[in-house]
Design an enzyme around this catalytic site. Sequence first.
Site, PDB file in Angstrom:
ATOM      1  CB  CYS A   1      -0.688   0.002   1.452  1.00  0.00           C
ATOM      2  SG  CYS A   1      -1.815   1.456   1.459  1.00  0.00           S
TER       3      CYS A   1
ATOM      4  CB  CYS B   1      -2.960   4.388  -5.416  1.00  0.00           C
ATOM      5  SG  CYS B   1      -4.336   3.230  -4.464  1.00  0.00           S
TER       6      CYS B   1
HETATM    7  N1  DGL Z   1      -3.935   0.889  -2.017  1.00  0.00           N
HETATM    8  C1  DGL Z   1      -3.556   1.825  -1.441  1.00  0.00           C
HETATM    9  C2  DGL Z   1      -2.487   2.678  -1.872  1.00  0.00           C
HETATM   10  O1  DGL Z   1      -1.575   1.882  -2.536  1.00  0.00           O
HETATM   11  C3  DGL Z   1      -4.438   3.028  -0.705  1.00  0.00           C
HETATM   12  C4  DGL Z   1      -5.688   2.654  -0.322  1.00  0.00           C
HETATM   13  C5  DGL Z   1      -6.460   3.532   0.569  1.00  0.00           C
HETATM   14  O2  DGL Z   1      -6.722   4.680   0.242  1.00  0.00           O
HETATM   15  O3  DGL Z   1      -6.904   2.662   1.421  1.00  0.00           O
HETATM   16  O4  DGL Z   1      -2.177   3.686  -1.403  1.00  0.00           O
END
Ligand code: DGL
Length: 275
Positions: free
Chosen positions: A75, A194
């Site tokens: 993440c 993301c």
């Molecule tokens: N998947 C996450 C990232 O790569 C973020 C998602 C979220 O906002 O929870 O930043």
Amino acid sequence: MADSQYNIGVFDSGFGGLSILKEIRTLLPQYSYIYLGDNARAPYGTRSFETVYRYTLEAVTKLFEMNCNLVIIACNTASAKALRNIQQRDLQRFGDDKRVLGIIRPCTEIANTFTKNNNLGIVATKGTVTSKSYEIEIKKFFPDITITSHACPMWVPIVENGEYSSDGADYFVKKELDALLRENPNIDALLLGCTHYPLLLQKIRKYLPEHIRIIQQGEIVAQSLQSYLQKHSTLESSLKRANEIQFFTTDSKDSFNAIGSHFLGQEISSKKITL
Ligand code: DGL
């Protein structure tokens, strides 16, 4: 503790980390993985630094308790806001053999390969964009690259709610890409900063001019993990080789199974967990 018994933990605020796990398993299928999605508290992208740090530390702690000795924070938001604190403040008390890695660094190290004209666009959550983690890291390696980062606050909720193929998603994808291109019409590459965004890939491709290359993180992170394990042989030899995977979510396991399976391209049977 006996050798070769540890799992690799993969953590994300929700479904996004599956886009990373998919590529890691393609390259390194021999290990045993535990995926943890904190779907009940997603999105993280709009939360404060302290909150993201606390949530991420809880998840990492849980994965260590579940017999992982290496955790990939799949993440960007958590990598930007929590990774350094966890590595510097918390890791030691879990034991010398524990490691936590993020997913921003592997991409910034090779950012020069993404763009030919030194104009790189990055789409990410508000948290990642305001942290400026990508800018800071890329500038260290490649000061000549102009980086234009743009936050897409609706994209994660769209994915978390399984709406990534809907007409509503078109509206928000186009809106943010148009805004990014107004800011810098010269970008020739777009990094999906993301892990949720690969679910929107078809729509992103539809609204992005054809000459702009789309960079996804999954393969980059998988290759970086492979070379990390080659360099850290003690850690590597402590990993279980059972070619298996377990899934945990902090929210409904039924919706995790449905959306997650679609994305991973294989059936998922998850368990609910409390952090
Ligand atoms: N998947 C996450 C990232 O790569 C973020 C998602 C979220 O906002 O929870 O930043």
